[in-house]
Motif scaffolding. Sequence first.
Motif, short mmCIF file in Angstrom:
data_model
loop_
_atom_site.label_atom_id
_atom_site.label_comp_id
_atom_site.label_asym_id
_atom_site.label_seq_id
_atom_site.Cartn_x
_atom_site.Cartn_y
_atom_site.Cartn_z
N VAL A 40 46.98 43.32 32.96
CA VAL A 40 45.59 43.75 33.07
C VAL A 40 44.84 43.41 31.78
CG1 VAL A 40 44.07 45.77 33.31
CG2 VAL A 40 46.13 45.57 34.73
N LEU A 41 45.49 43.67 30.66
CA LEU A 41 44.90 43.36 29.36
C LEU A 41 44.62 41.86 29.24
CD1 LEU A 41 44.08 44.50 26.61
CD2 LEU A 41 46.44 44.16 25.87
N ARG A 42 45.56 41.06 29.68
CA ARG A 42 45.36 39.60 29.64
C ARG A 42 44.18 39.19 30.51
NH1 ARG A 42 50.80 36.34 28.63
NH2 ARG A 42 51.88 37.89 27.38
N ASN A 43 44.06 39.79 31.69
CA ASN A 43 42.93 39.48 32.56
C ASN A 43 41.60 39.86 31.92
OD1 ASN A 43 44.61 38.46 34.55
ND2 ASN A 43 44.71 40.38 35.69
N GLU A 44 41.58 40.98 31.21
CA GLU A 44 40.35 41.38 30.50
C GLU A 44 40.01 40.38 29.39
OE1 GLU A 44 41.05 45.40 29.17
OE2 GLU A 44 40.41 46.24 31.08
N ILE A 45 41.04 39.88 28.72
CA ILE A 45 40.82 38.89 27.66
C ILE A 45 40.28 37.60 28.25
CG2 ILE A 45 41.97 37.44 25.93
CD1 ILE A 45 43.88 39.89 25.47
N VAL A 46 40.84 37.17 29.37
CA VAL A 46 40.36 35.95 30.03
C VAL A 46 38.91 36.13 30.48
CG1 VAL A 46 40.64 34.53 32.11
CG2 VAL A 46 42.64 35.15 30.75
N VAL A 109 36.22 54.05 19.14
CA VAL A 109 35.21 53.07 19.52
C VAL A 109 35.86 51.69 19.68
CG1 VAL A 109 33.13 51.87 18.73
CG2 VAL A 109 33.33 54.36 18.50
N PHE A 110 36.84 51.40 18.82
CA PHE A 110 37.56 50.12 18.93
C PHE A 110 38.32 50.04 20.24
CE2 PHE A 110 37.22 50.63 14.28
CZ PHE A 110 36.50 49.48 14.00
N SER A 111 38.97 51.13 20.61
CA SER A 111 39.70 51.15 21.89
C SER A 111 38.72 50.99 23.05
CB SER A 111 40.46 52.46 22.04
OG SER A 111 41.44 52.58 21.06
N TRP A 112 37.58 51.66 22.94
CA TRP A 112 36.58 51.58 24.00
C TRP A 112 36.09 50.15 24.17
CZ3 TRP A 112 34.62 55.38 27.21
CH2 TRP A 112 33.51 55.03 27.97
N SER A 113 35.81 49.50 23.06
CA SER A 113 35.24 48.15 23.13
C SER A 113 36.29 47.08 23.44
CB SER A 113 34.52 47.81 21.83
OG SER A 113 35.43 47.78 20.76
N SER A 114 37.55 47.37 23.18
CA SER A 114 38.57 46.33 23.40
C SER A 114 39.09 46.28 24.84
CB SER A 114 39.74 46.52 22.44
OG SER A 114 40.41 47.72 22.71
N SER A 115 39.00 47.39 25.55
CA SER A 115 39.53 47.40 26.92
C SER A 115 38.91 48.55 27.71
CB SER A 115 41.05 47.56 26.90
OG SER A 115 41.55 47.71 28.20
N ALA A 116 38.65 48.28 28.98
CA ALA A 116 38.14 49.33 29.87
C ALA A 116 39.26 50.22 30.40
CB ALA A 116 37.40 48.68 31.04
N MET A 117 40.48 49.87 30.04
CA MET A 117 41.66 50.56 30.55
C MET A 117 41.64 52.08 30.27
SD MET A 117 45.57 49.26 29.86
CE MET A 117 45.06 47.57 29.76
N PHE A 118 41.01 52.47 29.17
CA PHE A 118 41.05 53.88 28.76
C PHE A 118 39.68 54.56 28.75
CE2 PHE A 118 44.65 51.71 26.79
CZ PHE A 118 45.69 52.43 27.38
N HIS A 119 38.71 53.97 29.39
CA HIS A 119 37.36 54.54 29.37
C HIS A 119 37.31 55.96 29.93
CE1 HIS A 119 34.80 50.65 28.80
NE2 HIS A 119 35.61 50.89 27.80
N ALA A 120 38.15 56.28 30.87
CA ALA A 120 38.13 57.64 31.43
C ALA A 120 38.79 58.65 30.49
CB ALA A 120 38.85 57.65 32.78
N VAL A 121 39.69 58.19 29.65
CA VAL A 121 40.48 59.08 28.80
C VAL A 121 39.83 59.32 27.44
CG1 VAL A 121 42.73 59.35 27.67
CG2 VAL A 121 42.58 58.37 29.96
N ILE A 122 39.20 58.32 26.88
CA ILE A 122 38.66 58.40 25.52
C ILE A 122 37.70 59.58 25.33
CG2 ILE A 122 37.22 57.19 23.82
CD1 ILE A 122 38.69 54.60 24.68
N PRO A 123 36.75 59.81 26.22
CA PRO A 123 35.86 60.97 26.01
C PRO A 123 36.60 62.31 26.06
CG PRO A 123 34.90 59.45 27.60
CD PRO A 123 36.30 58.99 27.35
#
Length: 149
Positions: A40-46, A109-123
């Motif tokens: 998933v991370l690779r797909n986000e990078i692509v 903020v770095f995690s937020w901007s680097s991947s959407a994978m954790f957008h639900a958890v970060i807040p």
Amino acid sequence: MTAIAPARVPTVVQVSRVLLVIVAVGHVVVPLVMWAREAVLRNEIVAAHPEFGAAEVARSADIAVGSAVVFHVVLLVLCLVPAWKLGIGRPWVRRLVTVSQPLGLVFSVFSWSSSAMFHAVIPVVGVLQIASVVLLWVPAGREFFAGRR
């Protein structure tokens, strides 16, 4: 010679400890999830960098996972050490939490901007981090730490 009974650890300090442990668990889980979901991370990078070749995408994903491990291990320590030491009531422990947890929130903020994978958890983790600090500064927390100088 009379023994001095240890002061009871206030509920607010105990709850702060629990919150720090929960945040610490998150710091263990995030790199594991990134590693397990590297595709998933690779797909986000692509998607973000279509000009990258397969080797660059793989290298970028490896760097992201490796960086996450280092970053989250440091934050894990900055959660577990104070969680362990809060009960002694030393002001330095409260100061460590007061500095480290908001910094952890800023770094998310770095995690937020680097991947959407954790957008639900970060807040949610951010709220726990701030709550862990606030609880140490309410009157019961201040009294506990003031008595230990």
